[in-house]
Write a protein that holds these residues in place. Structure first.
Motif, PDB file in Angstrom:
ATOM      1  N   MET A 141       0.468  -1.284  -0.191  1.00 30.26           N
ATOM      2  CA  MET A 141       0.661   0.213   0.223  1.00 30.26           C
ATOM      3  C   MET A 141       0.703   1.289   0.013  1.00 30.26           C
ATOM      4  O   MET A 141       1.842   0.938   0.226  1.00 30.26           O
ATOM      5  CB  MET A 141      -0.948   0.153   1.023  1.00 30.26           C
ATOM      6  N   LEU A 148       1.502   4.378   2.310  1.00 26.38           N
ATOM      7  CA  LEU A 148       0.528   5.533   3.208  1.00 26.38           C
ATOM      8  C   LEU A 148       1.586   6.685   3.406  1.00 26.38           C
ATOM      9  O   LEU A 148       2.483   6.705   3.184  1.00 26.38           O
ATOM     10  CB  LEU A 148       0.526   4.535   4.502  1.00 26.38           C
ATOM     11  N   THR A 149       0.058   7.554   3.376  1.00 26.01           N
ATOM     12  CA  THR A 149       0.497   9.120   3.237  1.00 26.01           C
ATOM     13  C   THR A 149      -0.291   9.284   4.937  1.00 26.01           C
ATOM     14  O   THR A 149      -0.828   8.813   6.104  1.00 26.01           O
ATOM     15  CB  THR A 149       0.052   9.802   2.742  1.00 26.01           C
ATOM     16  N   GLU A 150       0.615  10.774   5.632  1.00 26.16           N
ATOM     17  CA  GLU A 150      -0.157  11.664   6.482  1.00 26.16           C
ATOM     18  C   GLU A 150       0.963  10.816   8.104  1.00 26.16           C
ATOM     19  O   GLU A 150      -0.014   9.381   8.175  1.00 26.16           O
ATOM     20  CB  GLU A 150      -1.819  11.625   7.174  1.00 26.16           C
ATOM     21  N   ALA A 203      -1.660   8.984  10.417  1.00 28.05           N
ATOM     22  CA  ALA A 203      -1.959   7.432   9.885  1.00 28.05           C
ATOM     23  C   ALA A 203      -0.874   6.864   9.577  1.00 28.05           C
ATOM     24  O   ALA A 203      -1.278   5.670  10.141  1.00 28.05           O
ATOM     25  CB  ALA A 203      -2.343   7.843   8.458  1.00 28.05           C
ATOM     26  N   GLU A 223      -0.143   5.417  13.324  1.00 27.36           N
ATOM     27  CA  GLU A 223      -0.775   4.243  13.526  1.00 27.36           C
ATOM     28  C   GLU A 223      -1.440   3.111  13.517  1.00 27.36           C
ATOM     29  O   GLU A 223      -0.956   1.374  13.941  1.00 27.36           O
ATOM     30  CB  GLU A 223      -2.524   5.330  13.861  1.00 27.36           C
ATOM     31  N   TYR A 224      -0.506   3.110  11.551  1.00 29.47           N
ATOM     32  CA  TYR A 224      -1.502   1.579  11.027  1.00 29.47           C
ATOM     33  C   TYR A 224      -0.314   0.944  11.285  1.00 29.47           C
ATOM     34  O   TYR A 224      -0.362  -0.283  11.702  1.00 29.47           O
ATOM     35  CB  TYR A 224      -1.202   1.984   9.452  1.00 29.47           C
ATOM     36  N   GLU A 241      -0.993  -0.804  14.300  1.00 28.91           N
ATOM     37  CA  GLU A 241      -1.849  -1.724  14.624  1.00 28.91           C
ATOM     38  C   GLU A 241      -1.390  -3.006  13.791  1.00 28.91           C
ATOM     39  O   GLU A 241      -1.732  -4.133  14.380  1.00 28.91           O
ATOM     40  CB  GLU A 241      -3.114  -0.576  14.106  1.00 28.91           C
ATOM     41  N   THR A 242      -0.188  -3.185  13.429  1.00 36.19           N
ATOM     42  CA  THR A 242       0.039  -3.791  12.641  1.00 36.19           C
ATOM     43  C   THR A 242       0.546  -4.962  12.468  1.00 36.19           C
ATOM     44  O   THR A 242       0.997  -5.822  12.236  1.00 36.19           O
ATOM     45  CB  THR A 242      -0.120  -3.715  10.765  1.00 36.19           C
ATOM     46  N   ALA A 287      -7.370   3.535  27.563  1.00 36.57           N
ATOM     47  CA  ALA A 287      -7.757   3.788  26.266  1.00 36.57           C
ATOM     48  C   ALA A 287      -7.062   5.831  26.437  1.00 36.57           C
ATOM     49  O   ALA A 287      -6.992   6.602  26.111  1.00 36.57           O
ATOM     50  CB  ALA A 287      -8.857   4.296  26.155  1.00 36.57           C
ATOM     51  N   GLU A 288      -6.424   5.868  27.925  1.00 39.86           N
ATOM     52  CA  GLU A 288      -6.403   7.062  29.119  1.00 39.86           C
ATOM     53  C   GLU A 288      -5.147   7.561  28.365  1.00 39.86           C
ATOM     54  O   GLU A 288      -5.402   9.000  27.941  1.00 39.86           O
ATOM     55  CB  GLU A 288      -6.767   6.877  30.255  1.00 39.86           C
ATOM     56  N   ARG A 322      -3.417   5.989  25.661  1.00 42.86           N
ATOM     57  CA  ARG A 322      -3.213   6.598  24.139  1.00 42.86           C
ATOM     58  C   ARG A 322      -3.708   7.797  23.930  1.00 42.86           C
ATOM     59  O   ARG A 322      -3.392   8.672  23.169  1.00 42.86           O
ATOM     60  CB  ARG A 322      -4.455   5.864  23.874  1.00 42.86           C
ATOM     61  N   ALA A 323      -5.054   8.586  24.536  1.00 40.07           N
ATOM     62  CA  ALA A 323      -5.460   9.778  24.277  1.00 40.07           C
ATOM     63  C   ALA A 323      -4.804  10.102  24.965  1.00 40.07           C
ATOM     64  O   ALA A 323      -4.120  12.256  24.082  1.00 40.07           O
ATOM     65  CB  ALA A 323      -7.093  10.062  25.031  1.00 40.07           C
ATOM     66  N   ARG A 372      -1.673  10.623  21.798  1.00 34.63           N
ATOM     67  CA  ARG A 372      -2.133  11.570  21.246  1.00 34.63           C
ATOM     68  C   ARG A 372      -2.131  12.988  21.253  1.00 34.63           C
ATOM     69  O   ARG A 372      -1.751  13.514  20.084  1.00 34.63           O
ATOM     70  CB  ARG A 372      -3.354  10.953  20.634  1.00 34.63           C
ATOM     71  N   ARG A 373      -2.486  13.298  22.687  1.00 32.88           N
ATOM     72  CA  ARG A 373      -2.975  14.861  23.112  1.00 32.88           C
ATOM     73  C   ARG A 373      -1.279  15.093  22.793  1.00 32.88           C
ATOM     74  O   ARG A 373      -1.132  16.139  22.027  1.00 32.88           O
ATOM     75  CB  ARG A 373      -3.439  15.274  24.404  1.00 32.88           C
ATOM     76  N   GLU A 410      -7.028  18.407  22.032  1.00 33.93           N
ATOM     77  CA  GLU A 410      -6.965  17.433  20.564  1.00 33.93           C
ATOM     78  C   GLU A 410      -8.140  16.850  19.794  1.00 33.93           C
ATOM     79  O   GLU A 410      -8.010  15.796  20.307  1.00 33.93           O
ATOM     80  CB  GLU A 410      -5.340  16.627  20.420  1.00 33.93           C
ATOM     81  N   GLU A 461     -13.081   4.768  20.874  1.00 31.89           N
ATOM     82  CA  GLU A 461     -12.376   2.887  21.682  1.00 31.89           C
ATOM     83  C   GLU A 461     -12.997   2.827  22.447  1.00 31.89           C
ATOM     84  O   GLU A 461     -13.259   1.141  23.335  1.00 31.89           O
ATOM     85  CB  GLU A 461     -10.840   3.677  22.091  1.00 31.89           C
TER      86      GLU A 461
END
Lengths: 221, 221
Positions: free
Chosen positions: A58, A60-62, A65, A68-69, A72-73, A84-85, A87-88, A91-92, B62, B72
């Motif tokens: 593939m 992939l750009t950005e 993204a 994260e890809y 995930e893989t 989740a906390e 991870r937030a 990402r912040r 964010e 999530e």
């Protein structure tokens, strides 16, 4: 093999390179003069920006993204813990560096001093350089405050947030724009991250017309 | 109850509002004059920006981090399918709108026409307005091209990519800056998304000093 279209002093490309290297994904690096907007390149990424990564058949750009890809893989070693906390918070902070720090510091120092010359846009605007040199102090202090409470920027574990920050700071360090004496905590954090095998390719970068300071690649800076 | 500090015409806040509403999370909306940099607000978000969301006893900031956190912790109805390839495409498009479209269009039209007046920064710069009006055409054409191949922007399913795009376009539509006659595919897509219950609160927004055109809240525009 994976292939990354990049420029060496792009913090977004460096963040992707760090993620790939930490996950031990071999990658062929291709320097892309993205500002020339070559039609082949625009077919790969109509946004006309680097990084662009060819992986798993593939395009992939950005950088967000892409990272994260990869996470995930290829979840191990983890750059994003499961809860989740946290991870937030990661990402912040990635947003903090890639948006706020980028706008207030990287674009004012690196883009004025290096990108303008490389792309033929002219001379640095001293007003911007001054604003960037002022803003980086506040950001280093904010990092010091975080590291006063935490081992790494987002918590106990090294994450994508550390790679985002280190990607920006390493570019600025290449042009001697980081005052490592401002905070011992930030310096220690950078020494830890700089000594990782994933950082080696970044410390070996050489940009024609710009020589890094001797401490740039020195692990005991 | 969840609480969102926002401004009505912020595409980043609208993207979060759409995610919350689609997931049926009730939220109290608080308008935040973030440009006044109130110390209480800066304690909630040192980046000094909206959106800021209080949810699950946490303060989230964010918009990308907020939307991923909501996804999530409340996976149904899904705004991010499970497969990594589609997720990368969704995040690429969210980046496209929140970064490229924002820089080339939203900041040139909305910020010049509305934000400058609201925050007392003065009059629109006609050069910027002209550049934004030109750039939006290219972006609408790019959306039309995507929608020629796909039911929704990132594939067969409505996702966060559609919300990111609709958030920007709805803000611009409030100030009559979207030519819906340019592409039937884009107009149909917007009609579909506009008619969702999640969109209702956005269509009811009223900004003092700026009256939306009659078609703004009309589902048969």
């Amino acid at each position: 093999m994976a292939r990354l279209y990049h420029v060496p002093l792009s913090p977004f490309c460096r963040k992707v390179r760090l993620s790939l290297a930490e996950k031990k994904i071999e990658v062929e690096l291709i320097e892309e003069r993205y500002w020339e907007q070559d039609p082949d390149f625009l077919r790969r990424n109509p946004a006309g920006k680097v990084p662009v990564l060819r992986l798993d058949g593939m395009i992939l750009t950005e950088s967000a993204a892409i990272c994260e890809y990869i996470e995930e893989t290829r979840p191990e070693p983890s750059l994003m813990p499961k809860d989740a906390e946290t991870r937030a918070e990661i990402r912040r902070l990635v947003g903090w560096f890639d948006d706020k720090f980028h706008q207030e510091v990287t674009s004012k120092l690196l883009y004025e001093r290096v990108n303008k010359k490389v792309t033929g846009e002219g001379y640095p605007d001293s007003k911007n350089v001054k604003a960037g040199a002022k803003a980086i102090k506040y950001h280093l202090d904010y990092m010091a405050w975080l590291l006063d409470h935490r081992r790494w920027l987002a918590g106990d574990q090294m994450t994508l947030a550390d790679f985002a920050a280190a990607a920006h700071l390493s570019c600025l360090d290449y042009i001697s724009d980081v005052d490592w004496n401002r905070s011992a905590a930030v310096k220690d954090w950078y020494a830890k991250i700089k000594s990782r095998p994933a950082f080696r390719s970044i410390l070996a970068d050489q940009i024609a017309g710009f020589r890094p300071p001797p401490h740039y690649a020195d692990l005991d800076f």
